[in-house]
Enzyme design. Structure first.
Site, PDB file in Angstrom:
ATOM      1  N   ALA A  74       0.861  -1.177   0.000  1.00 19.51           N
ATOM      2  CA  ALA A  74       0.000   0.000   0.000  1.00 19.51           C
ATOM      3  C   ALA A  74       0.892   1.219   0.000  1.00 19.51           C
ATOM      4  O   ALA A  74       2.076   1.140   0.316  1.00 19.51           O
ATOM      5  CB  ALA A  74      -0.912  -0.004   1.218  1.00 19.51           C
ATOM      6  N   LYS A  79      10.300 -13.198   4.157  1.00 20.94           N
ATOM      7  CA  LYS A  79       9.960 -11.852   3.688  1.00 20.94           C
ATOM      8  C   LYS A  79      10.993 -10.839   4.168  1.00 20.94           C
ATOM      9  O   LYS A  79      11.390  -9.937   3.432  1.00 20.94           O
ATOM     10  CB  LYS A  79       8.564 -11.437   4.154  1.00 20.94           C
ATOM     11  N   ASN A 101      13.302  -8.381   1.918  1.00 26.26           N
ATOM     12  CA  ASN A 101      13.401  -6.937   2.186  1.00 26.26           C
ATOM     13  C   ASN A 101      14.843  -6.527   2.444  1.00 26.26           C
ATOM     14  O   ASN A 101      15.306  -5.500   1.956  1.00 26.26           O
ATOM     15  CB  ASN A 101      12.564  -6.564   3.418  1.00 26.26           C
ATOM     16  N   GLU A 161      12.859   1.236   8.595  1.00 23.03           N
ATOM     17  CA  GLU A 161      12.718   0.086   9.502  1.00 23.03           C
ATOM     18  C   GLU A 161      13.985  -0.772   9.497  1.00 23.03           C
ATOM     19  O   GLU A 161      13.924  -1.963   9.802  1.00 23.03           O
ATOM     20  CB  GLU A 161      11.501  -0.738   9.066  1.00 23.03           C
TER      21      GLU A 161
END
Lengths: 316, 316
Positions: free
Chosen positions: B129, B185, B189, B272
Site C-alpha cells: 500500500a 519476507k 526486504n 525500519e
C-alpha cells in the site's frame, strides 16, 4: 629541468604551472579533448591559492609530444595511468626519471611493468587541487609532497628532483618510507572519500554518524591487513584514532567534500575506488582473506556509477 | 467481527477499509496528527486497487478508543509498535486476539512482553500500500496474507480470523510455518529494500549492478545464520537464486522502488532498518558471530537518515 606532465588535470596543470614559474621547461599533455582545446584556444587559467593567473603553457596530446625529458610527472586518474604510460614510455630514455604522484594503491607495480626501477620515483602529496572547468584549475595550497627513489642507487637523482621542486616554491621532502606514506594516505582516503561519496555527505557529517569510529576501525583494519601483505605495517588502533581527527568539526568544520565525492556526486565521473578500497578487497581475496567492508563499499560505489550512467571499469 | 486497527497508515487504513466494506465493525486509530485531522475533516479516501472510494471511517488517537474488540490489528511502522501496544493494551481482554502484520523481525518478542501467547496471531502479507497524503492511501492489490496462532490451542480462533478476512475479499491463508514466512519476507526486504534505499535505485537497477548476486548471497547468508539461531532454516544458495528473480527486468521491469526507498528517499522518514538488516547484525553479534554486510548497511542507512535530518533511533 625539462619536465613532461603526463596527465594535466587539476593536479598536473597546477603543479606544471608552479614549476614553470620556478624556471623549469614544462610541457603539459592530456587526453581530455575539451581540456586540450580550451587551453590552446583561450589559454590555461590557474588559481594559485588566491591569485588567478594566466599561464602561457600549451596543452598537447601525448602522441604530439617529442623531445628528451629529465622528468616525466604522472598525474592521471588511477584508471588512466597504464594507458598514459603506453603513450609516453618512448620518451623515457636513459636519464629520464618518472615520478608518480597519483592517489591510490598498486601504481608502482604498473610502472614496473614498463620501466626499470632506476627510473622510478614514487611520491605522495597532500596538496589538493580542483577542476573549475576545462583549462581552469585551482591549487588549494602549496602543501608538502614526499618522494623517494625505488632503486637505492638513485638517491642523488631523487634529491635533485626534490631540490627542483623546492626551488620552485613547491615544498618537497625526501621520504623516509614512501610505501608507508602511500598506504597511510590511501587508508585515509579509503575511510572517508569513499564513504562521503557513497552517502553524499561531507567529512564533518560523516564524523557525526553513529558507530563511525567502529566503521572507520574496520576499514582501517582491512587496509592494515592488505598493507601487511606488502610488508607495510601500521597499528590499527592508533591509525583509527588519528583518522577520526579528520572527521571532527575542528578539522572538518569547513564542510570539506573529498575528491571522490567531487568525482561521483558533483562531476558524475568514474571514481578511483578500485585503487583504494577495491585494491584492498582484491589483495586480501587473493591471499585467501576477506575485507567485507572494503568489498561492499567498492561494489556500492560501482553500483552508484552504473545507476548514474557513468562509464567505468570494475577491476576484479 | 469488532476490529481495532492500531496504526492506520497506508496498510492499516486500506485493510481497515476493505474489512469495513466486508461488514466488520472497524475502528481506526493512529498517532500521526495530520492523518487524524485530515481524515476527520475531509474524510478518508482509499484507492482500492483501481477505484477511488470515500470511506465513512473516522480516525481516533489511541487514547480515545474505548470498548471491547475481537481483534486488534497492529499495523504500525516497526519502531512504533511497542509504544502503540502500550497505548492500546488495556483494550485487549480475555477473548481479544492481536494480529501483527508488520514487516520485519523481532515483533513477536515485543508482543510477548505484553500479551500471553494465546492472544497472539502472527501474520505476513504480500499486499503493498502507498501513502498518497494524510488520510489518502492506495492498496495496490488484494494479495495474500498468511497468519498463524502462536499458542497451539488457538487454531480455531485463528481460523475464524482467516474466514473473516476471506469473507471480506481480503485473501488470507492459515500458515504452515509463520516463522519461516516472516524470515523469508524479511530476508527479501533486507537484500533489496535497504540496498535500493541506500543507493537510490529501483529493483531493476539494483539487479544490473556488478557482483550483485554475490552481494545478495552474502546478505542472505547473514539472514540465514540469524534465522538458524531462532530455529528457522533456509538454504542460502536456493534462497539467493529465488531472491535474484525479483531483481530481473522481467519482474522488476515496472521500475519498482521498494518501501524503504519510499521512506528514506521519497518521504524523508525514518526507515525500519533496525528490524531487517539491523536485527540480523544485532542477533549475530549477541551470539558471538558477525554480519558485516548487514552491519555496514544498517550503519549507512542510519547515516543517511542523519544526513537528511530525519529523526531516528538506532537500536543497538
Amino acid at each position: 629541468m625539462k619536465i613532461l606532465v603526463a596527465g594535466s588535470g587539476a593536479m598536473g596543470s597546477t603543479f606544471g604551472h608552479v614549476l614553470h614559474k620556478g624556471g623549469h621547461d614544462v610541457t603539459l599533455c592530456d587526453k581530455w579533448d575539451e581540456n586540450v582545446r580550451v587551453t590552446n584556444s583561450r589559454g590555461l587559467v590557474i588559481t594559485d591559492v588566491d591569485k588567478v593567473e594566466n599561464s602561457p603553457l600549451k596543452m598537447y596530446y601525448p602522441h604530439q609530444v617529442q623531445g628528451e625529458f629529465d622528468l616525466v610527472l604522472f598525474f592521471t586518474k588511477s584508471m588512466q595511468l597504464e594507458a598514459m604510460i603506453q603513450d609516453v614510455k618512448h620518451l623515457v630514455t636513459e636519464n629520464t626519471k618518472v615520478l608518480c604522484l597519483l592517489n591510490g594503491l598498486g601504481h608502482l607495480q604498473t610502472l614496473q611493468k614498463y620501466f626499470d626501477d632506476k627510473h622510478i620515483l614514487m611520491g605522495v602529496t597532500v596538496c589538493t587541487a580542483k577542476l573549475l572547468g576545462p583549462g581552469e584549475f585551482l591549487l588549494s595550497a602549496h602543501s608538502n609532497t614526499e618522494v623517494r627513489n625505488i632503486d637505492p642507487s638513485q638517491e642523488a637523482a631523487c634529491r635533485e628532483v626534490v631540490k627542483a621542486f623546492n626551488d620552485s616554491g613547491m615544498p618537497m621532502t625526501y621520504s623516509e618510507d614512501i610505501a608507508y606514506s602511500t598506504w597511510r594516505k590511501a587508508c585515509l582516503n579509503g575511510m572517508t572519500n569513499s564513504v562521503c561519496a557513497l552517502l553524499d555527505v561531507n567529512m564533518r557529517m560523516q564524523g557525526q554518524m553513529d558507530q563511525m569510529r567502529d566503521t572507520v576501525k574496520q576499514i582501517v583494519s582491512e587496509f592494515a591487513a592488505a598493507a601487511a601483505l606488502e610488508g607495510v605495517n601500521f597499528d590499527v588502533e592508533q591509525f583509527t584514532e588519528w583518522s577520526m581527527q579528520f572527521l571532527q568539526p575542528s578539522f572538518a568544520g569547513i564542510d570539506h567534500y573529498p575528491s571522490m565525492w567531487q568525482d561521483l556526486v558533483a562531476n558524475k565521473r568514474a571514481t578511483e575506488i578500485d585503487y583504494l578500497n577495491g585494491y584492498v578487497a582484491r589483495k586480501l581475496k587473493e591471499a585467501g582473506q576477506w575485507a567485507p567492508y572494503c568489498e561492499l563499499i567498492t561494489r556500492f560505489i560501482h553500483g552508484k556509477e552504473k545507476a548514474l550512467g557513468i562509464p567505468y571499469t570494475f577491476v576484479q
